[in-house]
Design a protein around this motif. Structure first.
Motif, PDB file in Angstrom:
ATOM      1  N   GLU A  53       0.821  -1.211   0.000  1.00 39.28           N
ATOM      2  CA  GLU A  53       0.000   0.000   0.000  1.00 39.28           C
ATOM      3  C   GLU A  53       0.854   1.259   0.000  1.00 39.28           C
ATOM      4  O   GLU A  53       0.466   2.290  -0.538  1.00 39.28           O
ATOM      5  CB  GLU A  53      -0.921   0.067   1.232  1.00 39.28           C
ATOM      6  N   ASN A  54       2.010   1.195   0.663  1.00 37.35           N
ATOM      7  CA  ASN A  54       2.884   2.352   0.807  1.00 37.35           C
ATOM      8  C   ASN A  54       4.287   1.957   0.347  1.00 37.35           C
ATOM      9  O   ASN A  54       5.154   1.666   1.155  1.00 37.35           O
ATOM     10  CB  ASN A  54       2.883   2.798   2.284  1.00 37.35           C
ATOM     11  N   GLN A  56       6.746   3.583  -0.781  1.00 35.53           N
ATOM     12  CA  GLN A  56       7.825   4.491  -0.403  1.00 35.53           C
ATOM     13  C   GLN A  56       8.241   4.312   1.051  1.00 35.53           C
ATOM     14  O   GLN A  56       9.400   4.485   1.396  1.00 35.53           O
ATOM     15  CB  GLN A  56       7.366   5.944  -0.638  1.00 35.53           C
ATOM     16  N   VAL A  60       4.627   8.373   8.913  1.00 37.41           N
ATOM     17  CA  VAL A  60       3.182   8.518   8.737  1.00 37.41           C
ATOM     18  C   VAL A  60       2.600   9.165   9.993  1.00 37.41           C
ATOM     19  O   VAL A  60       2.925   8.768  11.114  1.00 37.41           O
ATOM     20  CB  VAL A  60       2.521   7.138   8.514  1.00 37.41           C
TER      21      VAL A  60
END
Length: 102
Positions: A53-54, A56, A60
């Motif tokens: 999903e992320n 990079q 967060v």
């Protein structure tokens, strides 16, 4: 477990702690820990590994939980205590300030 007077979806105000005075909507309640997550309040920075999903990764921002005792229900722009009473054979939540059913 104790009976909690705040429910998911209620607008609450933080009455104590670092985020005193901030208002937000209750997103989730953890009944076993007597804690709640309030939208936009008590933001923390969490380091996230890269994932599907992320991809990079990075830092967060997310909400951390607050203890229920530090929260107070907001009704019509003012804070109020919450009580329970019987109306007929139904138990209802009401505002102790305005005596209205919530």
């Amino acid at each position: 477990m104790t009976k909690l007077k705040i429910k998911t979806g209620d607008t609450v105000k933080v009455m104590a702690g670092d985020h005193k005075g901030e208002e937000g909507k209750v997103v989730k309640i953890f009944r076993d820990k007597n804690r709640a997550i309030v939208e936009g309040v008590n933001m923390i920075s969490k380091h996230a590994k890269p994932s599907a999903e992320n991809p990079q990764g990075g830092i967060v921002k997310k909400e951390a939980s607050l203890h229920i005792s530090n929260l107070m229900l907001v009704e019509n722009g003012t804070t109020t205590k919450v009580g329970y009473r019987m109306e007929g054979d139904k138990k209802v939540r009401f505002s102790k300030k305005s005596k209205e059913v919530l």
